[in-house]
Scaffold this motif. Structure first.
Motif, short mmCIF file in Angstrom:
data_model
loop_
_atom_site.label_atom_id
_atom_site.label_comp_id
_atom_site.label_asym_id
_atom_site.label_seq_id
_atom_site.Cartn_x
_atom_site.Cartn_y
_atom_site.Cartn_z
N ASP A 14 13.50 11.91 -2.26
CA ASP A 14 12.14 12.04 -2.79
C ASP A 14 11.83 10.91 -3.76
O ASP A 14 10.74 10.34 -3.76
N ARG A 15 12.80 10.57 -4.59
CA ARG A 15 12.60 9.50 -5.58
C ARG A 15 12.39 8.15 -4.88
O ARG A 15 11.49 7.39 -5.24
N GLU A 16 13.24 7.85 -3.89
CA GLU A 16 13.10 6.59 -3.16
C GLU A 16 11.77 6.52 -2.42
O GLU A 16 11.16 5.45 -2.33
N LEU A 17 11.32 7.65 -1.90
CA LEU A 17 10.05 7.70 -1.19
C LEU A 17 8.90 7.36 -2.14
O LEU A 17 8.00 6.60 -1.79
N ARG A 18 8.93 7.91 -3.34
CA ARG A 18 7.88 7.61 -4.32
C ARG A 18 7.91 6.14 -4.75
O ARG A 18 6.87 5.54 -4.98
N ILE A 19 9.11 5.58 -4.83
CA ILE A 19 9.23 4.16 -5.18
C ILE A 19 8.65 3.31 -4.07
O ILE A 19 7.92 2.35 -4.33
N ARG A 20 8.91 3.63 -2.81
CA ARG A 20 8.34 2.89 -1.68
C ARG A 20 6.82 2.96 -1.69
O ARG A 20 6.13 1.98 -1.42
N GLU A 21 6.29 4.14 -2.01
CA GLU A 21 4.84 4.30 -2.07
C GLU A 21 4.25 3.44 -3.18
O GLU A 21 3.25 2.77 -3.00
N TRP A 22 4.92 3.42 -4.34
CA TRP A 22 4.47 2.60 -5.46
C TRP A 22 4.52 1.12 -5.08
O TRP A 22 3.61 0.35 -5.38
N GLU A 23 5.61 0.69 -4.41
CA GLU A 23 5.74 -0.70 -4.00
C GLU A 23 4.63 -1.09 -3.02
O GLU A 23 4.10 -2.20 -3.07
N CYS A 24 4.30 -0.16 -2.13
CA CYS A 24 3.22 -0.42 -1.18
C CYS A 24 1.90 -0.63 -1.89
O CYS A 24 1.16 -1.56 -1.58
N GLY A 31 -4.27 2.46 0.68
CA GLY A 31 -5.19 2.86 1.74
C GLY A 31 -4.80 2.38 3.12
O GLY A 31 -5.48 2.72 4.09
N THR A 32 -3.74 1.59 3.23
CA THR A 32 -3.30 1.13 4.54
C THR A 32 -2.62 2.25 5.29
O THR A 32 -2.34 3.32 4.75
N ARG A 33 -2.35 2.01 6.55
CA ARG A 33 -1.69 3.02 7.38
C ARG A 33 -0.32 3.38 6.81
O ARG A 33 0.06 4.54 6.78
N GLU A 34 0.42 2.39 6.34
CA GLU A 34 1.75 2.64 5.77
C GLU A 34 1.64 3.47 4.49
O GLU A 34 2.42 4.39 4.27
N HIS A 35 0.68 3.17 3.64
CA HIS A 35 0.50 3.93 2.41
C HIS A 35 0.14 5.37 2.72
O HIS A 35 0.68 6.30 2.11
N LYS A 36 -0.74 5.58 3.67
CA LYS A 36 -1.12 6.94 4.06
C LYS A 36 0.06 7.70 4.65
O LYS A 36 0.21 8.89 4.43
#
Length: 59
Positions: A14-24, A31-36
């Motif tokens: 979960d932590r790594e996922l939130r970091i990836r979202e922040w990096e995106c 708002g990109t497909r990857e961010h969504k």
């Protein structure tokens, strides 16, 4: 222009996922497909129906 690469999220904590979202977002991909996709996975995991595949250990 930003460059956002899709990354498999099924093996991320979960932590790594939130970091990836922040990096995106910081790469200009809000708002990109990857961010969504990342945001959707975070919301899915935070719902009451989500059960982690690996047991959580607290030592």
């Amino acid at each position: 222009m930003f460059n956002v690469t899709e990354f498999p999220v099924d093996r991320l904590s979960d932590r790594e996922l939130r970091i990836r979202e922040w990096e995106c977002v910081m790469a200009g991909g809000y708002g990109t497909r990857e961010h969504k996709r990342l945001q959707g996975e975070i919301w899915r995991r935070s719902s009451n129906m989500y059960v982690p595949s690996a047991p959580v250990t607290t030592h």
